[in-house]
Scaffold this motif. Structure first.
Motif, PDB file in Angstrom:
ATOM      1  N   LEU A   4       0.833  -1.201   0.000  1.00 19.11           N
ATOM      2  CA  LEU A   4       0.000   0.000   0.000  1.00 19.11           C
ATOM      3  C   LEU A   4       0.868   1.252   0.000  1.00 19.11           C
ATOM      4  O   LEU A   4       1.964   1.276   0.563  1.00 19.11           O
ATOM      5  N   THR A   5       0.358   2.303  -0.641  1.00 17.33           N
ATOM      6  CA  THR A   5       1.095   3.562  -0.723  1.00 17.33           C
ATOM      7  C   THR A   5       0.257   4.703  -0.167  1.00 17.33           C
ATOM      8  O   THR A   5      -0.976   4.631  -0.132  1.00 17.33           O
ATOM      9  N   ASP A  66      -2.769   4.619  -2.803  1.00 19.95           N
ATOM     10  CA  ASP A  66      -3.915   3.926  -2.204  1.00 19.95           C
ATOM     11  C   ASP A  66      -4.616   4.764  -1.147  1.00 19.95           C
ATOM     12  O   ASP A  66      -5.833   4.672  -0.987  1.00 19.95           O
ATOM     13  N   GLU A 111      -9.849   3.947  -9.492  1.00 21.88           N
ATOM     14  CA  GLU A 111      -8.993   2.995  -8.790  1.00 21.88           C
ATOM     15  C   GLU A 111      -8.305   3.600  -7.567  1.00 21.88           C
ATOM     16  O   GLU A 111      -8.119   2.933  -6.557  1.00 21.88           O
ATOM     17  N   TYR A 112      -7.895   4.850  -7.662  1.00 16.10           N
ATOM     18  CA  TYR A 112      -7.113   5.487  -6.594  1.00 16.10           C
ATOM     19  C   TYR A 112      -7.656   6.878  -6.301  1.00 16.10           C
ATOM     20  O   TYR A 112      -8.113   7.561  -7.207  1.00 16.10           O
ATOM     21  N   PRO A 113      -7.589   7.293  -5.022  1.00 12.42           N
ATOM     22  CA  PRO A 113      -7.219   6.498  -3.850  1.00 12.42           C
ATOM     23  C   PRO A 113      -8.343   5.557  -3.432  1.00 12.42           C
ATOM     24  O   PRO A 113      -9.504   5.758  -3.799  1.00 12.42           O
ATOM     25  N   VAL A 114      -7.987   4.552  -2.643  1.00  8.75           N
ATOM     26  CA  VAL A 114      -8.970   3.629  -2.096  1.00  8.75           C
ATOM     27  C   VAL A 114      -9.566   4.198  -0.811  1.00  8.75           C
ATOM     28  O   VAL A 114     -10.762   4.080  -0.552  1.00  8.75           O
ATOM     29  N   ASP A 193     -14.038   5.148   2.650  1.00  8.94           N
ATOM     30  CA  ASP A 193     -13.667   3.990   1.841  1.00  8.94           C
ATOM     31  C   ASP A 193     -14.426   4.084   0.522  1.00  8.94           C
ATOM     32  O   ASP A 193     -15.653   3.973   0.487  1.00  8.94           O
ATOM     33  N   ARG A 195     -14.339   2.024  -1.960  1.00  2.99           N
ATOM     34  CA  ARG A 195     -14.563   0.750  -2.640  1.00  2.99           C
ATOM     35  C   ARG A 195     -15.427  -0.233  -1.857  1.00  2.99           C
ATOM     36  O   ARG A 195     -15.597  -1.357  -2.274  1.00  2.99           O
ATOM     37  N   ILE A 353      -7.313  -3.828   4.296  1.00  5.01           N
ATOM     38  CA  ILE A 353      -7.107  -3.803   2.845  1.00  5.01           C
ATOM     39  C   ILE A 353      -5.992  -4.729   2.400  1.00  5.01           C
ATOM     40  O   ILE A 353      -6.102  -5.416   1.400  1.00  5.01           O
TER      41      ILE A 353
END
Length: 353
Positions: A4-5, A66, A111-114, A193, A195, A353
Motif C-alpha cells: 500500500l502507498t 492507495d 482505482e485510486y485512492p482507495v 472507503d 470501494r 485492505i
C-alpha cells in the motif's frame, strides 16, 4: 511491506507518513508549504517526494496512491479561532484536498485512492451552525446528508453515498498509546472507503498498536506518572507536576474569578492541555511538602514531542543537519497529529485492505 502507498496533504511534520511506516505502508509524496516542517520530513523520509502547494496541484498529474491523508487547516473551525468555518481563508483549503481526490479518481477510472483520512478539531462539529460538518460529509459522499434530529453531530457515526462509506470518530490522545499520552487532545478522524464497507472496521475495531523505540529508553516517565515515582529513585522526594490550563487562567483572571483562577492550576494527575501552535504550555513543579521551593516553567520542544507520541528529537534537525528553531518546533508540534491516533488508523487500513 503491505504494498500500500500513501500521499499526505497538509503534511506538517510527517505524522501520517510515520504512522503509515509503522504499518508497513509506503509514503510516496507529501504536500506542505512551511519551510521547517518540509526540512524535518525530508530528513526522516528522504525517499518521499515533496510536491508543493496544494492549490497548484492537479490530482490527475501526481502519482496515484492507495491512501490520501489530510489534516486541513483548522484556524477557522477551532473554538479558539475566528469561527468563519469552511468559508474561511484557511479552512476552505479542505476543498482543494477533495478536488485532488476527485481528480485522481477520475484519472485512474476510480482505482485510486482507495481510502481517504481527514483529521480536524472538534470545533468542526459546531462551526457555521453545525453546517460545516454536514458539508464535509457531503463532499466525500456526493450525497445530501440530513442534519441529525438532535441538532448536534455525534462523536462517532457513519454515512453512505454513491458507493462510499464514511465513518468518523472523536479521539482524545490522552487515552491512546502505550503508555497513554498525558495530553488532552481531542480530534475528529474521518475515514472514507471508496470501494466498500471497510471504514467501520478501520475506525471502530479494537486493535493493538505497534510501538517504536525512542532515544529515552525504558526508564522514560510520562508527566502524569511522576507523582508515583518510587521514593528510592528520588532519594525520598516525591515530585509533583501540575499543568496549567492557561486559557482558563487568562479568562478567569480577566473576570476576577478567584476560584476559577486557582482551579486553572490543575491537579497532579490532570493531563496537559492541548498543545497549540500559537502558545507554549506551562506547568508547576515541586517536591512533595516543598511547595515554596517549587517553580514554574514552560514545556521544552522535547517534552512536546513526547506529548505527541513522537520519537525524541523528531523536530530538532532538518535534512541538512540544520538546527530547527524552538519557535518553529513549537508551532509545528502544536499543528501536529498525535502519533498513536494516526497509528491506530493506519494499522486498521493495513489490516482491512
Amino acid at each position: 511491506m503491505t504494498g500500500l502507498t500513501l500521499g499526505s496533504l497538509f503534511d506538517g511534520i510527517g505524522v501520517f507518513p510515520l504512522a503509515a511506516s509503522l504499518a508497513n505502508i509506503t509514503p510516496i509524496w507529501a504536500s506542505e508549504i512551511e519551510k521547517a516542517p518540509i526540512s524535518i520530513t525530508k530528513r526522516h523520509f528522504p525517499m518521499m517526494v515533496h510536491i508543493g502547494d496544494i492549490t497548484k496541484l492537479h490530482g490527475g498529474a501526481i502519482p496515484p496512491v492507495d491512501i490520501i491523508t489530510f489534516g486541513s487547516p483548522c484556524q477557522n473551525l477551532s473554538n479558539n479561532g475566528n469561527r468563519e468555518g469552511l468559508a474561511g481563508s484557511q479552512s476552505s483549503l479542505f476543498y482543494h484536498a477533495i478536488r485532488i481526490i476527485e481528480e485522481m479518481r477520475c484519472a485512474t477510472d476510480g482505482e485510486y485512492p482507495v481510502i481517504a483520512v481527514w483529521e480536524n478539531v472538534i470545533g468542526a462539529f459546531s462551526s457555521n451552525n453545525r453546517l460545516d460538518f454536514k458539508a464535509v460529509l457531503e463532499s466525500f459522499t456526493k450525497t445530501d446528508i440530513p442534519m441529525p434530529a438532535s441538532g448536534e453531530w455525534a462523536k462517532a457515526g457513519m454515512v453512505r453515498g454513491r458507493n462510499v462509506e464514511v465513518c468518523w470518530r472523536l479521539l482524545d490522545a490522552r487515552y491512546w498509546g502505550k503508555p497513554t499520552l498525558p495530553q488532552r487532545r481531542r480530534r475528529i478522524f474521518l475515514v472514507a472507503d471508496f470501494r466498500g464497507t471497510r471504514a467501520r472496521e478501520i475506525l471502530f475495531k479494537a486493535r493493538n498498536l505497534q510501538s517504536f523505540p525512542t532515544s529515552c529508553g525504558k526508564d522514560r516517565l510520562s508527566s502524569t506518572s511522576t507523582s508515583r515515582i518510587s521514593a528510592q529513585k528520588t532519594r525520598g522526594k516525591i515530585p509533583i507536576v501540575r499543568p496549567f490550563q492557561e486559557r482558563r487562567m487568562r479568562s478567569t483572571a480577566k473576570d476576577k474569578n478567584k476560584t476559577g483562577f486557582i482551579g486553572s492550576f490543575g491537579r497532579t494527575h490532570d493531563p496537559f492541555p492541548t498543545l497549540l501552535a500559537s502558545s507554549v504550555n506551562y506547568f508547576s513543579f515541586w517536591y512533595e511538602g516543598k511547595e515554596k521551593e517549587g517553580y514554574i516553567r514552560q514545556l521544552t520542544p522535547l517534552e512536546c514531542e513526547r506529548l505527541m507520541g513522537l520519537p525524541e528529537g523528531w523536530t530538532a534537525l532538518g535534512h541538512k543537519d540544520e538546527a530547527i528553531s524552538d519557535h518553529a518546533r513549537y508551532k509545528a508540534l502544536g499543528n501536529g497529529i498525535a502519533v498513536p491516533c494516526a497509528a491506530y488508523i493506519m494499522a486498521g487500513i493495513a489490516e482491512a485492505i
